[in-house]
Design a protein around this motif. Structure first.
Motif, short mmCIF file in Angstrom:
data_model
loop_
_atom_site.label_atom_id
_atom_site.label_comp_id
_atom_site.label_asym_id
_atom_site.label_seq_id
_atom_site.Cartn_x
_atom_site.Cartn_y
_atom_site.Cartn_z
N GLN A 220 0.86 -1.19 0.00
CA GLN A 220 0.00 0.00 0.00
C GLN A 220 0.89 1.23 0.00
O GLN A 220 1.61 1.48 0.96
N ASN A 221 0.82 2.00 -1.08
CA ASN A 221 1.65 3.20 -1.18
C ASN A 221 0.93 4.39 -0.54
O ASN A 221 -0.23 4.65 -0.84
N LEU A 222 1.63 5.08 0.34
CA LEU A 222 1.07 6.23 1.04
C LEU A 222 1.83 7.49 0.66
O LEU A 222 2.94 7.42 0.13
N SER A 223 1.25 8.64 0.97
CA SER A 223 2.02 9.87 0.85
C SER A 223 3.09 9.87 1.93
O SER A 223 3.01 9.14 2.91
N GLU A 224 4.09 10.71 1.75
CA GLU A 224 5.16 10.80 2.75
C GLU A 224 4.58 11.17 4.12
O GLU A 224 4.95 10.58 5.14
N ALA A 225 3.66 12.12 4.15
CA ALA A 225 3.07 12.56 5.42
C ALA A 225 2.28 11.44 6.09
O ALA A 225 2.37 11.23 7.31
N ASP A 226 1.49 10.71 5.29
CA ASP A 226 0.68 9.63 5.85
C ASP A 226 1.54 8.47 6.33
O ASP A 226 1.25 7.85 7.36
N PHE A 227 2.63 8.19 5.60
CA PHE A 227 3.54 7.12 6.03
C PHE A 227 4.22 7.50 7.34
O PHE A 227 4.31 6.69 8.26
N ALA A 228 4.67 8.74 7.44
CA ALA A 228 5.29 9.20 8.68
C ALA A 228 4.30 9.11 9.84
O ALA A 228 4.66 8.68 10.95
N ALA A 229 3.05 9.49 9.59
CA ALA A 229 2.02 9.42 10.63
C ALA A 229 1.77 7.99 11.06
O ALA A 229 1.60 7.70 12.26
N ALA A 230 1.77 7.07 10.10
CA ALA A 230 1.57 5.66 10.42
C ALA A 230 2.71 5.12 11.28
O ALA A 230 2.49 4.35 12.23
N LEU A 231 3.92 5.53 10.96
CA LEU A 231 5.08 5.09 11.75
C LEU A 231 5.02 5.66 13.17
O LEU A 231 5.34 4.96 14.14
N ARG A 232 4.60 6.91 13.28
CA ARG A 232 4.48 7.50 14.61
C ARG A 232 3.38 6.80 15.42
O ARG A 232 3.52 6.64 16.64
N SER A 233 2.35 6.35 14.74
CA SER A 233 1.22 5.72 15.44
C SER A 233 1.60 4.38 16.08
O SER A 233 0.93 3.92 17.00
N VAL A 234 2.69 3.76 15.58
CA VAL A 234 3.13 2.50 16.19
C VAL A 234 4.32 2.72 17.13
O VAL A 234 4.99 1.77 17.52
N GLY A 235 4.56 3.99 17.47
CA GLY A 235 5.53 4.28 18.52
C GLY A 235 6.89 4.79 18.09
O GLY A 235 7.75 5.03 18.94
N LEU A 236 7.11 4.97 16.79
CA LEU A 236 8.40 5.50 16.38
C LEU A 236 8.50 6.98 16.73
O LEU A 236 7.52 7.72 16.59
N PRO A 237 9.66 7.44 17.19
CA PRO A 237 9.84 8.87 17.49
C PRO A 237 9.61 9.71 16.24
O PRO A 237 9.86 9.26 15.12
N ASP A 238 9.16 10.94 16.44
CA ASP A 238 8.83 11.83 15.32
C ASP A 238 9.97 11.94 14.31
O ASP A 238 9.76 11.81 13.10
N ALA A 239 11.16 12.22 14.82
CA ALA A 239 12.30 12.46 13.92
C ALA A 239 12.63 11.23 13.10
O ALA A 239 12.91 11.32 11.90
N PHE A 240 12.57 10.05 13.74
CA PHE A 240 12.91 8.81 13.04
C PHE A 240 11.84 8.46 12.01
O PHE A 240 12.14 8.03 10.90
#
Length: 282
Positions: A220-240
């Motif tokens: 599933q291809n996401l926009s950069e912003a949506d992918f970053a948001a998805a990563l943050r939602s599973v606990g990754l730090p904002d910067a990472f």
């Protein structure tokens, strides 16, 4: 003697192991932040010395008697330039005669935000007067395969790389190249663009996961912003999360592709196919 910074890190450990195939352990200096983590290396006869990337004086002491240095880039994004400057200054003070540095694939033209600190480090090396070689590493296969377990669990592999081709290789492949360049003569002044022999898209990765696991996985291809948001939602730090999303976008622009086969030529064997890496984790 040959020294390696970050010698207990994921790439560093493999580089030490690769070096030991041709260099006596007593001639290898493992520079580590925490010597307790290097007990196994010490037991193998490797010389363990403590120094932090942030401590130029300690680095200078750790590099005493060292002729060649493998500078593995710091993992602390945002602090790398200052930390690498400390290592290069220490190498100069200690009389190191050659540095091999793990940079980023096509760093000078890369669309990845990660490239900036690597370019700055490359400029520091050029200004140092110390002969050096650049190991411009592409992506590690392990970077993406870390996401395989959740992809298998949910049937979806998410990213923002579009149809960008990713010419990955394993850390072991890159470690073999690093060990060769830092232990042999004749590499000073060289720039090696290192990547895997076979490139793949994230859709092809999902298909290979499906084929080998017997479970249906789609990309599933996401926009950069949506992918970053998805990563943050599973606990990754904002910067990472932002860094990973930016890297995927860079991949969509060709930033992780190279078909020169420089890596396999350097190590004298084909790089590890992604299918082999998937089989290993399954």
């Amino acid at each position: 003697m040959i020294a390696i910074t970050g010698a207990t890190g994921q790439l560093g450990q493999l580089a030490v192991a690769a070096l030991q195939k041709t260099v006596p352990a007593s001639q290898i200096v493992a520079i580590v932040r925490n010597p307790a983590k290097a007990d196994a290396l010490a037991q193998q006869g490797v010389v363990v010395r403590q120094a932090d990337y942030g401590d130029e004086a300690a680095l200078t002491r750790a590099l005493e008697g060292v002729e060649k240095l493998l500078l593995i880039s710091s993992s602390e994004v945002g602090q790398r330039t200052a930390q690498h400057r400390n290592v290069i200054n220490a190498a100069k003070a200690a009389g190191v005669s050659f540095i091999a540095y793990t940079s980023l694939l096509h760093a000078d033209t890369s669309p990845l935000g990660l490239a900036a600190e690597h370019i700055e480090t490359e400029k520091l090396l050029a200004a140092s007067g110390i002969p050096y070689a650049l190991l411009r590493n592409g992506w590690y296969s392990e970077n993406y395969l870390a996401s395989a377990p959740p992809a298998l669990a949910h049937g979806v592999f998410i990213g923002a790389a579009g149809d960008g081709k990713i010419a990955s290789a394993t850390r072991e492949d890159y470690a073999a190249a690093a060990a060769k360049v830092v232990s042999e003569d004749g590499h000073a002044g060289k720039v090696y663009e290192l990547a895997g022999d076979q490139a793949w898209t994230l859709s092809e990765l999902a298909a290979e996961l499906s084929a080998q696991s017997g479970k249906n996985v789609v990309y599933q291809n996401l926009s950069e912003a949506d992918f970053a948001a998805a990563l943050r939602s599973v606990g990754l730090p904002d910067a990472f999360a932002s860094l990973l999303a930016d890297s995927d976008t860079g991949a969509s622009k060709g930033g992780l592709f190279d078909d020169s086969h420089t890596l396999s030529k350097l190590i004298g064997r084909p790089t590890t196919p992604i299918a082999t890496s998937i089989k290993a984790i399954l």
